[in-house]
Design a protein around this motif. Structure first.
Motif, PDB file in Angstrom:
ATOM      1  N   GLY A  36      63.684  54.709 -18.161  1.00 45.02           N
ATOM      2  CA  GLY A  36      64.582  55.153 -18.100  1.00 45.02           C
ATOM      3  C   GLY A  36      63.702  55.917 -18.711  1.00 45.02           C
ATOM      4  O   GLY A  36      65.279  56.781 -19.181  1.00 45.02           O
ATOM      5  N   HIS A  37      63.552  55.541 -20.103  1.00 45.71           N
ATOM      6  CA  HIS A  37      64.198  56.526 -21.465  1.00 45.71           C
ATOM      7  C   HIS A  37      63.157  57.687 -21.423  1.00 45.71           C
ATOM      8  O   HIS A  37      62.141  57.399 -20.321  1.00 45.71           O
ATOM      9  N   GLN A  38      63.147  58.803 -22.314  1.00 46.53           N
ATOM     10  CA  GLN A  38      62.823  59.444 -22.578  1.00 46.53           C
ATOM     11  C   GLN A  38      61.192  59.942 -23.265  1.00 46.53           C
ATOM     12  O   GLN A  38      61.370  58.905 -23.982  1.00 46.53           O
ATOM     13  N   TYR A  39      59.960  60.537 -22.558  1.00 45.77           N
ATOM     14  CA  TYR A  39      59.603  60.615 -23.890  1.00 45.77           C
ATOM     15  C   TYR A  39      58.803  62.720 -23.603  1.00 45.77           C
ATOM     16  O   TYR A  39      58.839  63.167 -22.931  1.00 45.77           O
ATOM     17  N   LEU A  40      58.186  62.833 -24.962  1.00 45.63           N
ATOM     18  CA  LEU A  40      57.710  64.139 -24.841  1.00 45.63           C
ATOM     19  C   LEU A  40      56.515  64.032 -23.466  1.00 45.63           C
ATOM     20  O   LEU A  40      55.827  63.411 -24.308  1.00 45.63           O
ATOM     21  N   ARG A  41      56.429  65.368 -23.424  1.00 46.37           N
ATOM     22  CA  ARG A  41      54.531  65.245 -22.512  1.00 46.37           C
ATOM     23  C   ARG A  41      53.944  67.091 -22.135  1.00 46.37           C
ATOM     24  O   ARG A  41      55.132  67.802 -22.553  1.00 46.37           O
ATOM     25  N   ALA A  42      52.910  66.627 -22.328  1.00 47.26           N
ATOM     26  CA  ALA A  42      52.650  68.522 -21.837  1.00 47.26           C
ATOM     27  C   ALA A  42      51.231  67.932 -21.960  1.00 47.26           C
ATOM     28  O   ALA A  42      50.571  67.495 -21.680  1.00 47.26           O
ATOM     29  N   VAL A  43      51.529  68.866 -20.847  1.00 46.34           N
ATOM     30  CA  VAL A  43      49.689  69.038 -19.888  1.00 46.34           C
ATOM     31  C   VAL A  43      49.773  70.420 -19.886  1.00 46.34           C
ATOM     32  O   VAL A  43      49.898  71.156 -19.262  1.00 46.34           O
ATOM     33  N   TRP A 147      63.808  64.454 -32.425  1.00 51.86           N
ATOM     34  CA  TRP A 147      64.609  64.436 -30.888  1.00 51.86           C
ATOM     35  C   TRP A 147      64.139  62.438 -30.843  1.00 51.86           C
ATOM     36  O   TRP A 147      65.214  62.363 -29.786  1.00 51.86           O
ATOM     37  N   GLY A 148      62.804  61.709 -30.840  1.00 48.52           N
ATOM     38  CA  GLY A 148      62.812  60.187 -30.635  1.00 48.52           C
ATOM     39  C   GLY A 148      64.299  59.918 -31.183  1.00 48.52           C
ATOM     40  O   GLY A 148      64.478  58.814 -30.407  1.00 48.52           O
ATOM     41  N   ALA A 149      65.421  59.479 -32.329  1.00 51.37           N
ATOM     42  CA  ALA A 149      66.291  58.927 -32.962  1.00 51.37           C
ATOM     43  C   ALA A 149      67.088  59.511 -32.312  1.00 51.37           C
ATOM     44  O   ALA A 149      67.910  58.584 -31.614  1.00 51.37           O
ATOM     45  N   HIS A 150      67.449  60.644 -31.408  1.00 48.91           N
ATOM     46  CA  HIS A 150      68.626  61.182 -30.849  1.00 48.91           C
ATOM     47  C   HIS A 150      68.648  60.182 -29.197  1.00 48.91           C
ATOM     48  O   HIS A 150      69.340  59.975 -28.764  1.00 48.91           O
ATOM     49  N   GLU A 151      66.744  60.514 -28.800  1.00 53.20           N
ATOM     50  CA  GLU A 151      67.117  59.833 -27.542  1.00 53.20           C
ATOM     51  C   GLU A 151      67.384  58.119 -27.529  1.00 53.20           C
ATOM     52  O   GLU A 151      67.700  57.545 -26.372  1.00 53.20           O
ATOM     53  N   THR A 152      66.922  57.794 -28.024  1.00 52.48           N
ATOM     54  CA  THR A 152      66.816  56.097 -28.325  1.00 52.48           C
ATOM     55  C   THR A 152      68.299  55.309 -29.232  1.00 52.48           C
ATOM     56  O   THR A 152      68.383  54.388 -28.513  1.00 52.48           O
ATOM     57  N   GLY A 153      68.915  56.379 -29.621  1.00 54.33           N
ATOM     58  CA  GLY A 153      70.357  56.104 -30.509  1.00 54.33           C
ATOM     59  C   GLY A 153      69.678  54.880 -31.416  1.00 54.33           C
ATOM     60  O   GLY A 153      70.076  54.347 -32.495  1.00 54.33           O
TER      61      GLY A 153
END
Length: 169
Positions: A36-43, A147-153
């Motif tokens: 359920g956590h988000q991650y950044l992705r590009a394809v 972004w990661g710090a915001h996503e995970t708290g």
């Protein structure tokens, strides 16, 4: 607002285009992990039509995947914190990929180095390229970390971080 890695992937796709390997498709987003956590992705997709790949070798094309994970679910089998590059053959015309393989690239590799690795995979080896990071890697890493710090708290601990990425070789 575009995701923090959008400008990096734009420059990489432009470098592929300039090298005569125009992407058939490219996108950036944030995706969900299995927990359920988000991650950044590009394809970035290369095909036999637009990109000119050999249809006998790469029937449906190739996908090059950049991801930046928070590491919040590493104990559940999700990747550790940081960026990586992977590639996989496309197995159908709908964008489904076969097994992914890690590219021996810095997670923030220079666009020229990414192009060199792509050429090597498709059989257009151009000789050794210097292993270099993108000139804006430090700023991109900081943006991804924010972004990661915001996503995970979870605040980011710089002393625990190697911003080279999981794809370093």
């Amino acid at each position: 607002m575009p995701p923090p890695h959008d400008s990096y992937i734009t420059v990489v796709t432009a470098a592929l285009d300039a090298a005569g390997l125009p992407p058939a498709d490219a996108f950036t987003d944030d995706s969900d992990t299995s927990g359920g956590h988000q991650y950044l992705r590009a394809v970035i997709t290369l095909d036999t039509g637009i990109s000119g790949l050999d249809v006998k070798r790469w029937r449906h094309g190739l996908a090059f995947i950049w991801e930046w994970h928070t590491g919040a679910e590493a104990e559940l089998g999700e990747p550790e914190r940081g960026p990586s590059w992977e590639w996989a053959p496309l197995v159908d015309s709908h964008g489904q990929t076969g097994s992914r393989e890690l590219l021996a690239l810095d997670g923030y590799a220079s666009p020229a180095h990414v192009v060199g690795c792509v050429r090597s995979i498709i059989g257009q080896h151009m000789g050794a390229l210097p292993r270099e990071r993108w000139e804006h890697a430090t700023a991109l890493d900081a943006a991804c970390e924010a972004w990661g710090a915001h996503e995970t708290g979870q605040p980011f601990a710089a002393e625990d971080h190697d911003c080279g990425g999981r794809g370093d070789a």
